[in-house]
Design a protein around this motif. Structure first.
Motif, mmCIF file in Angstrom:
data_model
loop_
_atom_site.group_PDB
_atom_site.id
_atom_site.type_symbol
_atom_site.label_atom_id
_atom_site.label_comp_id
_atom_site.label_asym_id
_atom_site.label_seq_id
_atom_site.Cartn_x
_atom_site.Cartn_y
_atom_site.Cartn_z
ATOM 1 N N UNK A 57 24.630 -0.154 19.891
ATOM 2 C CA UNK A 57 26.024 -0.094 20.321
ATOM 3 C C UNK A 57 27.015 0.145 19.177
ATOM 4 N N UNK A 58 26.757 -0.394 18.004
ATOM 5 C CA UNK A 58 27.688 -0.162 16.897
ATOM 6 C C UNK A 58 27.684 1.315 16.510
ATOM 7 N N UNK A 59 26.506 1.914 16.540
ATOM 8 C CA UNK A 59 26.404 3.350 16.274
ATOM 9 C C UNK A 59 27.156 4.131 17.350
ATOM 10 N N UNK A 60 26.968 3.763 18.612
ATOM 11 C CA UNK A 60 27.649 4.465 19.707
ATOM 12 C C UNK A 60 29.161 4.342 19.565
ATOM 13 N N UNK A 61 29.625 3.142 19.178
ATOM 14 C CA UNK A 61 31.065 2.944 19.006
ATOM 15 C C UNK A 61 31.627 3.821 17.889
#
Length: 164
Positions: free
Chosen positions: A26-30
């Motif tokens: 999720x941090x990458x997606x954000x």
């Protein structure tokens, strides 16, 4: 848009085989969402497609290592959730699926929307201590040295804040 929607994250978690908090989580997606959103303003890309790409391109990974089919699985996932979460037109969904399917192949493209998707993902390689290769970026805007520095700084900011 689906940003952090609890129902979306619940659906992703059901089939995600890598850690949602890991290098493709999720941090990458954000960060891809943020980089892609800013980059879209500079490239003329379809913002809805770029933002959707951020959330689905790695959502069907089986491993954080080599996973040649993950982009195609992400495209299939996008088609499955479009009506409930993405709300893209038929043409937008087709472009998203192209972007997902081929995002990790190392190609570049002249298409501003697909190129912006790929560039947003590649500009987050700093999370792995990899400097983005300018020759692998599709858009002129993404190749701008100041923009690259800004995009790479997002990973550094997150790393610093996690250890405070």
């Amino acid at each position: 848009m689906i940003i952090n929607a609890p129902q979306f994250l619940s659906l992703v978690r059901k089939n995600l085989r890598v850690s949602i908090d890991g290098i493709h989580g999720i941090r990458h997606w954000e960060r891809v969402y943020r980089i892609g959103s800013v980059l879209s303003n500079r490239t003329g890309a379809d913002l809805q497609v770029v933002q959707a790409f951020a959330w689905v391109h790695d959502a069907r990974r089986y491993t954080d290592g080599s996973d040649p089919g993950h982009g195609k699985r992400g495209a299939i996932f996008a088609r499955q959730i479009n009506d409930q979460f993405l709300h893209l037109t038929h043409d937008q969904l087709n472009i998203l699926c192209i972007a997902c399917t081929s995002h990790s192949g190392g190609d570049t493209t002249e298409d501003p929307t697909v190129g912006t998707c790929w560039d947003a993902d590649r500009l987050d390689l700093a999370r792995l201590s990899i400097e983005p290769d300018v020759g692998m970026l599709s858009t002129v805007a993404a190749r701008d040295e100041e923009f690259i520095c800004w995009a790479c700084s997002l990973s550094a900011e997150e790393t610093e804040s996690r250890y405070l």
